[in-house]
Write a protein that holds these residues in place. Sequence first.
Motif, PDB file in Angstrom:
ATOM      1  N   LEU A 117       0.824  -1.231   0.114  1.00 18.35           N
ATOM      2  CA  LEU A 117       0.296   0.010  -0.015  1.00 18.35           C
ATOM      3  C   LEU A 117       0.887   1.360  -0.129  1.00 18.35           C
ATOM      4  O   LEU A 117       0.356   2.318  -0.454  1.00 18.35           O
ATOM      5  CB  LEU A 117      -0.895   0.268   1.396  1.00 18.35           C
ATOM      6  CG  LEU A 117      -2.312  -0.756   1.165  1.00 18.35           C
ATOM      7  CD1 LEU A 117      -2.974  -0.834   2.317  1.00 18.35           C
ATOM      8  CD2 LEU A 117      -3.070  -0.661  -0.172  1.00 18.35           C
ATOM      9  N   ILE A 118       2.172   1.290   0.685  1.00 19.23           N
ATOM     10  CA  ILE A 118       3.071   2.212   0.644  1.00 19.23           C
ATOM     11  C   ILE A 118       3.314   2.916  -0.866  1.00 19.23           C
ATOM     12  O   ILE A 118       3.345   4.055  -1.354  1.00 19.23           O
ATOM     13  CB  ILE A 118       4.495   1.993   1.326  1.00 19.23           C
ATOM     14  CG1 ILE A 118       4.031   1.694   2.560  1.00 19.23           C
ATOM     15  CG2 ILE A 118       5.326   3.284   0.914  1.00 19.23           C
ATOM     16  CD1 ILE A 118       5.352   1.072   3.260  1.00 19.23           C
ATOM     17  N   ALA A 119       3.698   1.910  -1.953  1.00 19.75           N
ATOM     18  CA  ALA A 119       3.584   1.964  -3.427  1.00 19.75           C
ATOM     19  C   ALA A 119       2.274   2.401  -4.116  1.00 19.75           C
ATOM     20  O   ALA A 119       2.503   3.575  -4.827  1.00 19.75           O
ATOM     21  CB  ALA A 119       4.255   0.754  -3.934  1.00 19.75           C
ATOM     22  N   ILE A 120       1.292   1.680  -3.638  1.00 27.45           N
ATOM     23  CA  ILE A 120       0.205   2.300  -4.204  1.00 27.45           C
ATOM     24  C   ILE A 120      -0.387   3.751  -3.867  1.00 27.45           C
ATOM     25  O   ILE A 120      -0.551   4.436  -4.896  1.00 27.45           O
ATOM     26  CB  ILE A 120      -1.234   1.454  -3.771  1.00 27.45           C
ATOM     27  CG1 ILE A 120      -0.817   0.036  -4.426  1.00 27.45           C
ATOM     28  CG2 ILE A 120      -2.423   1.788  -4.380  1.00 27.45           C
ATOM     29  CD1 ILE A 120      -1.726  -0.970  -3.988  1.00 27.45           C
ATOM     30  N   TRP A 121      -0.244   4.020  -2.677  1.00 30.00           N
ATOM     31  CA  TRP A 121      -0.553   5.538  -2.487  1.00 30.00           C
ATOM     32  C   TRP A 121       0.385   6.422  -2.821  1.00 30.00           C
ATOM     33  O   TRP A 121       0.205   7.609  -3.035  1.00 30.00           O
ATOM     34  CB  TRP A 121      -0.508   5.503  -0.820  1.00 30.00           C
ATOM     35  CG  TRP A 121      -2.027   5.179  -0.299  1.00 30.00           C
ATOM     36  CD1 TRP A 121      -2.367   3.992   0.147  1.00 30.00           C
ATOM     37  CD2 TRP A 121      -3.032   5.925  -0.199  1.00 30.00           C
ATOM     38  NE1 TRP A 121      -3.724   3.992   0.460  1.00 30.00           N
ATOM     39  CE2 TRP A 121      -4.121   5.047   0.197  1.00 30.00           C
ATOM     40  CE3 TRP A 121      -3.490   7.483  -0.518  1.00 30.00           C
ATOM     41  CZ2 TRP A 121      -5.480   5.653   0.313  1.00 30.00           C
ATOM     42  CZ3 TRP A 121      -4.731   7.806  -0.384  1.00 30.00           C
ATOM     43  CH2 TRP A 121      -5.681   6.980   0.329  1.00 30.00           C
ATOM     44  N   GLY A 122       1.702   5.945  -3.026  1.00 29.61           N
ATOM     45  CA  GLY A 122       2.782   7.088  -3.621  1.00 29.61           C
ATOM     46  C   GLY A 122       2.380   7.342  -4.982  1.00 29.61           C
ATOM     47  O   GLY A 122       2.551   8.509  -5.564  1.00 29.61           O
ATOM     48  N   ILE A 123       2.158   5.991  -5.669  1.00 33.54           N
ATOM     49  CA  ILE A 123       1.492   6.249  -7.133  1.00 33.54           C
ATOM     50  C   ILE A 123       0.452   7.226  -7.237  1.00 33.54           C
ATOM     51  O   ILE A 123       0.294   7.880  -8.294  1.00 33.54           O
ATOM     52  CB  ILE A 123       1.400   5.118  -7.851  1.00 33.54           C
ATOM     53  CG1 ILE A 123       2.664   4.133  -7.922  1.00 33.54           C
ATOM     54  CG2 ILE A 123       0.752   4.993  -9.225  1.00 33.54           C
ATOM     55  CD1 ILE A 123       2.615   2.615  -8.209  1.00 33.54           C
ATOM     56  N   LEU A 124      -0.690   7.062  -6.422  1.00 31.38           N
ATOM     57  CA  LEU A 124      -1.964   7.614  -6.376  1.00 31.38           C
ATOM     58  C   LEU A 124      -1.400   9.240  -6.201  1.00 31.38           C
ATOM     59  O   LEU A 124      -2.161   9.898  -6.838  1.00 31.38           O
ATOM     60  CB  LEU A 124      -2.750   7.306  -5.256  1.00 31.38           C
ATOM     61  CG  LEU A 124      -4.022   7.814  -5.063  1.00 31.38           C
ATOM     62  CD1 LEU A 124      -4.878   7.816  -6.604  1.00 31.38           C
ATOM     63  CD2 LEU A 124      -5.055   7.173  -4.145  1.00 31.38           C
ATOM     64  N   ALA A 166     -10.748   6.763  -5.368  1.00 30.84           N
ATOM     65  CA  ALA A 166     -11.801   6.206  -4.628  1.00 30.84           C
ATOM     66  C   ALA A 166     -11.764   4.862  -4.323  1.00 30.84           C
ATOM     67  O   ALA A 166     -11.896   4.337  -2.975  1.00 30.84           O
ATOM     68  CB  ALA A 166     -13.357   6.206  -5.364  1.00 30.84           C
ATOM     69  N   ILE A 167     -11.385   3.812  -5.109  1.00 28.56           N
ATOM     70  CA  ILE A 167     -11.044   2.447  -4.809  1.00 28.56           C
ATOM     71  C   ILE A 167     -10.073   2.130  -3.808  1.00 28.56           C
ATOM     72  O   ILE A 167     -10.245   1.573  -2.854  1.00 28.56           O
ATOM     73  CB  ILE A 167     -10.967   1.596  -6.154  1.00 28.56           C
ATOM     74  CG1 ILE A 167     -12.079   1.752  -7.118  1.00 28.56           C
ATOM     75  CG2 ILE A 167     -10.349   0.248  -5.914  1.00 28.56           C
ATOM     76  CD1 ILE A 167     -11.842   1.026  -8.346  1.00 28.56           C
ATOM     77  N   THR A 168      -8.938   2.830  -4.163  1.00 27.45           N
ATOM     78  CA  THR A 168      -7.886   2.777  -3.064  1.00 27.45           C
ATOM     79  C   THR A 168      -8.167   3.301  -1.671  1.00 27.45           C
ATOM     80  O   THR A 168      -7.718   2.446  -0.903  1.00 27.45           O
ATOM     81  CB  THR A 168      -6.581   3.576  -3.443  1.00 27.45           C
ATOM     82  OG1 THR A 168      -6.275   3.315  -4.749  1.00 27.45           O
ATOM     83  CG2 THR A 168      -5.359   3.519  -2.664  1.00 27.45           C
ATOM     84  N   ALA A 169      -8.883   4.289  -1.463  1.00 27.28           N
ATOM     85  CA  ALA A 169      -9.243   4.730  -0.192  1.00 27.28           C
ATOM     86  C   ALA A 169     -10.316   3.932   0.375  1.00 27.28           C
ATOM     87  O   ALA A 169      -9.914   3.549   1.492  1.00 27.28           O
ATOM     88  CB  ALA A 169      -9.964   6.171  -0.604  1.00 27.28           C
ATOM     89  N   ILE A 170     -11.362   3.466  -0.307  1.00 29.04           N
ATOM     90  CA  ILE A 170     -12.295   2.140   0.149  1.00 29.04           C
ATOM     91  C   ILE A 170     -11.449   1.349   0.710  1.00 29.04           C
ATOM     92  O   ILE A 170     -11.855   0.802   1.926  1.00 29.04           O
ATOM     93  CB  ILE A 170     -13.295   2.290  -0.752  1.00 29.04           C
ATOM     94  CG1 ILE A 170     -14.101   3.417  -0.951  1.00 29.04           C
ATOM     95  CG2 ILE A 170     -14.229   1.037  -0.458  1.00 29.04           C
ATOM     96  CD1 ILE A 170     -15.125   3.194  -2.185  1.00 29.04           C
ATOM     97  N   VAL A 171     -10.815   0.530  -0.109  1.00 28.33           N
ATOM     98  CA  VAL A 171     -10.024  -0.650   0.239  1.00 28.33           C
ATOM     99  C   VAL A 171      -9.078  -0.377   1.495  1.00 28.33           C
ATOM    100  O   VAL A 171      -9.122  -1.290   2.210  1.00 28.33           O
ATOM    101  CB  VAL A 171      -9.323  -1.198  -1.209  1.00 28.33           C
ATOM    102  CG1 VAL A 171      -8.479  -2.320  -0.579  1.00 28.33           C
ATOM    103  CG2 VAL A 171     -10.109  -1.710  -2.016  1.00 28.33           C
ATOM    104  N   SER A 172      -8.350   0.713   1.197  1.00 27.89           N
ATOM    105  CA  SER A 172      -7.511   0.743   2.369  1.00 27.89           C
ATOM    106  C   SER A 172      -7.811   0.908   3.765  1.00 27.89           C
ATOM    107  O   SER A 172      -7.398   0.607   4.870  1.00 27.89           O
ATOM    108  CB  SER A 172      -6.463   2.164   1.921  1.00 27.89           C
ATOM    109  OG  SER A 172      -5.640   1.666   0.869  1.00 27.89           O
ATOM    110  N   ASN A 173      -8.984   2.034   3.843  1.00 28.27           N
ATOM    111  CA  ASN A 173      -9.532   2.365   4.960  1.00 28.27           C
ATOM    112  C   ASN A 173     -10.393   0.884   5.557  1.00 28.27           C
ATOM    113  O   ASN A 173     -10.487   0.952   6.819  1.00 28.27           O
ATOM    114  CB  ASN A 173     -10.550   3.409   5.019  1.00 28.27           C
ATOM    115  CG  ASN A 173      -9.620   4.676   5.028  1.00 28.27           C
ATOM    116  OD1 ASN A 173      -8.999   5.120   5.801  1.00 28.27           O
ATOM    117  ND2 ASN A 173      -9.625   5.197   3.652  1.00 28.27           N
TER     118      ASN A 173
END
Length: 466
Positions: free
Chosen positions: A348-355, A445-452
């Motif tokens: 998730l560190i990489a995914i949020w960095g890309i986001l 939106a997808i990243t935020a929903i899944v991550s939280n």
Amino acid sequence: MQKENFYTREKLVRKKVTTKKVHKIYLLIAVLGGLLISVAMPLFNEPDGQYHFAVSSAMVGLNTDISKYGEKEIASGMEGQKDFYRKGTFVEQYLLTKATLYPIKDSPRDLGLDNKFSYNYIGHIIPAVGIWLGYHLYPSMGMMIIVARIFSMLFYSLIMYFIIRHLKFGQLLFATVSLSPVIMNTFSSLSYDALGMVTVAGSVALMINMIAMKRVKLSDVLLMFLLLVLSLLGCKPNLWVVNILFPITGIITAIMPRQIKQESLYTRRNKEKANILIKHKWLFLIGLILIFVLVGCYLTGDRGGLLEVLTRLVFTQSFRFYPVSSPGDFVNLLVSPYPTYNYMPTILIAIWGILVLVALLSDESYHKSILLSWATSLVIALGIFATYYGFLGYGMLQGFALRMTIQGVQWRYFTPLLLLLPLVFSNQKFKTKVVNRNAVLIFMAITAIVSNFLLVFNTLWGMIMV
């Protein structure tokens, strides 16, 4: 020419449609996700949670004996709740057991409430109101904390909603950072960091809108002053550096070219001043760097000097001097508010960095000022240095660097500084832009929903099974 105009109009329409969606999607995810975090997360879900509860409750005369709920001291962490989760007695222990109150003078820890004009006091006002409401619904510690979380979450999420709604650019980046698990958890907690986040957001939003509108109104100056005062009173000192950009942004905005019909008189009056600043922008930047160096030398004089402190800063952030099991590191910037208990996947560190990157690159260019981009970058670096400076002398003496480094869950202090990035990336020098803003919005939106969701599920799973 007509074809070019058609595509330009189509691009503006797509941007306008996306802009209308961002703040609405933000509010929907923030409120629903915030309610889940507020209700389902273990108590004291933020670092120093027991302390934040003690301060907030003391402010409204509801000093609670937390030892009655299995907490040995006003410290930090969720370890004391594990047994109650595993035995299935959490609701009975924390929600149904009535609180025992005691005089503030008997508090086992100094709560720092004497100074009413500090971030420790002002930052706890909103949670304190929630504590009071929760106590009058049912006088248990669990009810007080959950209601305070919900009240704080709704208050700060609505403020962020209106900030994003009125932003001229940078909406996707603001929404991305605000929907990260670290900020979502902060808003759904009793921490004073929530006030710091929205104060920085408001300050940066004002600068962004001045740049976009290419003018500084009297109302902007008044709002600038109010935000400056709120920052000095309600934010941790490392975030004060954001205020350095107010005068710089104001000057740059004042000399930016406007529409020809509106600009003729303005240009004649300010041409000489504008040319001086533009011609000597590198000299101005060198002057800023020199000021930072002189101030840094003064502040670090009793800690080995600026060069030694900077060397230690770089070295201790590029090499682990502390155990692998330490809860620190970059994961605490956006992904995991309390890594020891959250068990968030590293990917998730990489995914949020890309986001964050694609959110920045999806915006249009609004200025050509090299000075603004470099000054903003310097302020971000200064904010990091200010946080590091506050932790010189922190930690256990187990090795060369442990005493003078940032460790633990302190990367969250840098998170508000990410909101400054649109001022850097809105420069026309960054010509690579992500065209499909709607795709970025869906990704966010997808990243935020899944991550939280993972934040809540993984934390609860860890409390029960680990």
